[in-house]
Write an enzyme that holds these catalytic residues in place. Structure first.
Site, PDB file in Angstrom:
ATOM      1  N   HIS A   5      -5.949  -5.937  -2.566  1.00  0.00           N
ATOM      2  CA  HIS A   5      -6.772  -6.081  -1.352  1.00  0.00           C
ATOM      3  C   HIS A   5      -7.024  -7.558  -1.014  1.00  0.00           C
ATOM      4  O   HIS A   5      -7.821  -7.851  -0.147  1.00  0.00           O
ATOM      5  CB  HIS A   5      -8.096  -5.323  -1.518  1.00  0.00           C
ATOM      6  CG  HIS A   5      -7.911  -3.830  -1.548  1.00  0.00           C
ATOM      7  ND1 HIS A   5      -8.890  -2.956  -1.955  1.00  0.00           N
ATOM      8  CD2 HIS A   5      -6.852  -3.051  -1.206  1.00  0.00           C
ATOM      9  CE1 HIS A   5      -8.437  -1.707  -1.877  1.00  0.00           C
ATOM     10  NE2 HIS A   5      -7.198  -1.740  -1.428  1.00  0.00           N
ATOM     11  N   HIS A  31       0.635   4.431  -2.544  1.00  0.00           N
ATOM     12  CA  HIS A  31       0.464   5.823  -2.101  1.00  0.00           C
ATOM     13  C   HIS A  31       1.657   6.683  -2.516  1.00  0.00           C
ATOM     14  O   HIS A  31       1.524   7.887  -2.688  1.00  0.00           O
ATOM     15  CB  HIS A  31       0.250   5.878  -0.582  1.00  0.00           C
ATOM     16  CG  HIS A  31      -1.139   5.477  -0.178  1.00  0.00           C
ATOM     17  ND1 HIS A  31      -1.816   6.038   0.880  1.00  0.00           N
ATOM     18  CD2 HIS A  31      -2.000   4.576  -0.704  1.00  0.00           C
ATOM     19  CE1 HIS A  31      -3.020   5.486   0.986  1.00  0.00           C
ATOM     20  NE2 HIS A  31      -3.148   4.589   0.043  1.00  0.00           N
ATOM     21  N   ASN A  85      -3.035   9.425   4.676  1.00  0.00           N
ATOM     22  CA  ASN A  85      -1.910   8.503   4.900  1.00  0.00           C
ATOM     23  C   ASN A  85      -1.775   8.100   6.358  1.00  0.00           C
ATOM     24  O   ASN A  85      -0.814   7.393   6.708  1.00  0.00           O
ATOM     25  CB  ASN A  85      -0.599   9.144   4.407  1.00  0.00           C
ATOM     26  CG  ASN A  85      -0.481   9.101   2.894  1.00  0.00           C
ATOM     27  OD1 ASN A  85      -1.013   8.185   2.259  1.00  0.00           O
ATOM     28  ND2 ASN A  85       0.183  10.081   2.315  1.00  0.00           N
ATOM     29  N   ARG A  93       0.835  -1.217   0.000  1.00  0.00           N
ATOM     30  CA  ARG A  93       0.000   0.000   0.000  1.00  0.00           C
ATOM     31  C   ARG A  93       0.867   1.264   0.000  1.00  0.00           C
ATOM     32  O   ARG A  93       0.546   2.247  -0.660  1.00  0.00           O
ATOM     33  CB  ARG A  93      -0.912  -0.010   1.233  1.00  0.00           C
ATOM     34  CG  ARG A  93      -1.916   1.110   1.227  1.00  0.00           C
ATOM     35  CD  ARG A  93      -2.970   0.926   2.304  1.00  0.00           C
ATOM     36  NE  ARG A  93      -4.000   1.933   2.198  1.00  0.00           N
ATOM     37  CZ  ARG A  93      -4.376   2.729   3.188  1.00  0.00           C
ATOM     38  NH1 ARG A  93      -3.823   2.613   4.383  1.00  0.00           N
ATOM     39  NH2 ARG A  93      -5.320   3.628   3.004  1.00  0.00           N
TER      40      ARG A  93
END
Ligand code: HEM
Length: 328
Positions: A195, A70, A95, A66
């Site tokens: 996911h 980001h 975040n 992840r």
């Protein structure tokens, strides 16, 4: 060719050749063997850290994957997410749930790499390699990672909000955002497959459990047993804000294609995930990736490669940070 890219002090030979137009093509793109001369053992060094972290702190796997996402979506894959300090990307609200284990994993890998190849390998490349390692360690594909990214000199919290999706984003929002990064519908659906591991905090899906679309009722589509279990875990108000549930409620620790099967069975947590099955533009892809693991792995590999090329800094741009959390 890599020879010239890799050394901070460019030799006279390189300068001469470059002035005749040699190497220009390679210096403006990533390559799998970018460090083959300057740090040939790079991938083994990073893997020695990621494999250890995977044993000791398994949450490092989803959180680092992840973190890479980001990083790439905000200012490009340039490790701008790793800078700490007031007003940096890392401090942005969107975040705040990035787990410390992810930053620690990259920081440790960087320290090990610096001890063998000082001043050569960017934090952005180490993050890209670490994310791939964790995909593999969790059972996913071991795809080749292109390298040659430079670390960015900017990191602004104010850039984050408009560049990241949210758990209530519509498919329209997602398609637009991904298109703005050069990613298509297949990339969106394939990357969402990340996911298949990891966790989400209650607040990311609690509206679906109690007040779907302001109806004061749960989302009627959520599979009833899952709805009950999630309601027990996440009360409507006043629950512990640290509580999390697995994004893939069936096989939360395996990097597999069960995430897509869950979407078909109305067993997703995030509204943005469920929307991928509800929308006719993406439903076919969800079905296909849920049927064929190999197709998922191939699509994921391709999409990670594309995502890993967003907004990269090359050549003399940016810097090679000595410490990933600080500019030099
Ligand atoms: C498509 C749009 C996306 C949305 C709306 C979205 C949203 C979210 C949300 C809300 C969480 C839960 C965070 C928390 O509560 O701690 C999450 C977790 C996660 N996301 Fe996404 N995400 C998206 C795409 C991606 C992509 C492209 C990747 C990587 C390729 C990714 C990887 C992950 C991982 C691995 C987790 C688990 C993190 C952990 O356990 O620490 N996501 N995402």
């Amino acid at each position: 060719m890599d020879f010239c890219n890799n050394f901070s002090t460019v030799s006279a030979v390189c300068i001469a050749l470059m002035s005749f137009g040699f190497f220009t093509r390679v210096s403006h793109q990533l390559s799998v063997d970018f460090y083959s001369m300057s740090c040939p053992q790079l991938e083994q060094l990073v893997f020695s850290v990621t494999s250890q972290r995977f044993k000791e702190a398994p949450v490092s796997a989803p959180s680092t994957i992840r973190l890479f996402f980001h990083d790439c979506f905000v200012e490009g894959c340039d490790a701008s997410i790793l800078i700490s300090g007031p007003g940096s990307e890392r401090e942005a609200v969107d975040n705040e749930d990035l787990a410390p284990e992810a930053f620690e994993s990259v920081g440790t890998a960087k320290a090990v790499v610096e001890s063998k190849c000082p001043g050569v390998v960017s934090c952005a490349d180490i993050l890209a390699i670490a994310a791939r390692d964790f995909v593999f360690l969790a059972g996913g594909p071991k795809y080749p990672v292109k390298k040659g990214r430079r670390d960015g000199r900017a990191s602004l919290a104010s850039e984050v909000k408009n560049n990241l999706p949210r758990s209530n984003s519509t498919v329209d929002d997602l398609l637009k955002l991904f298109a703005s990064k050069g990613l298509n519908k297949t990339d969106l659906v394939a990357l969402s497959g990340a996911h298949t591991i990891g966790f989400a905090h209650c607040r990311q899906f609690v509206p679906r459990l109690y007040n779907y679309n302001h109806t004061n009722r749960p989302d009627p589509l959520i599979e009833p047993r899952l709805l009950k279990a999630l309601q027990m875990l996440c009360p409507r108000t006043g629950g512990n804000t640290d509580v999390v549930a697995p994004c893939d409620v069936t096989t939360p620790f395996n990097f597999d294609n069960v995430y897509y099967k869950n979407l078909e069975a109305n067993m997703s947590l995030l509204a943005s995930d469920q929307a991928l099955f509800l929308d006719p533009r993406t439903r076919g892809l969800v079905r296909m990736l849920g049927k064929h693991m190999v197709t998922f792995f191939d699509a994921f590999t391709q999409a990670m490669d594309k995502m890993g090329s967003i907004g990269i800094k090359l050549g003399n741009e940016g810097e090679i940070r000595r410490n990933c959390s600080r500019h030099n």
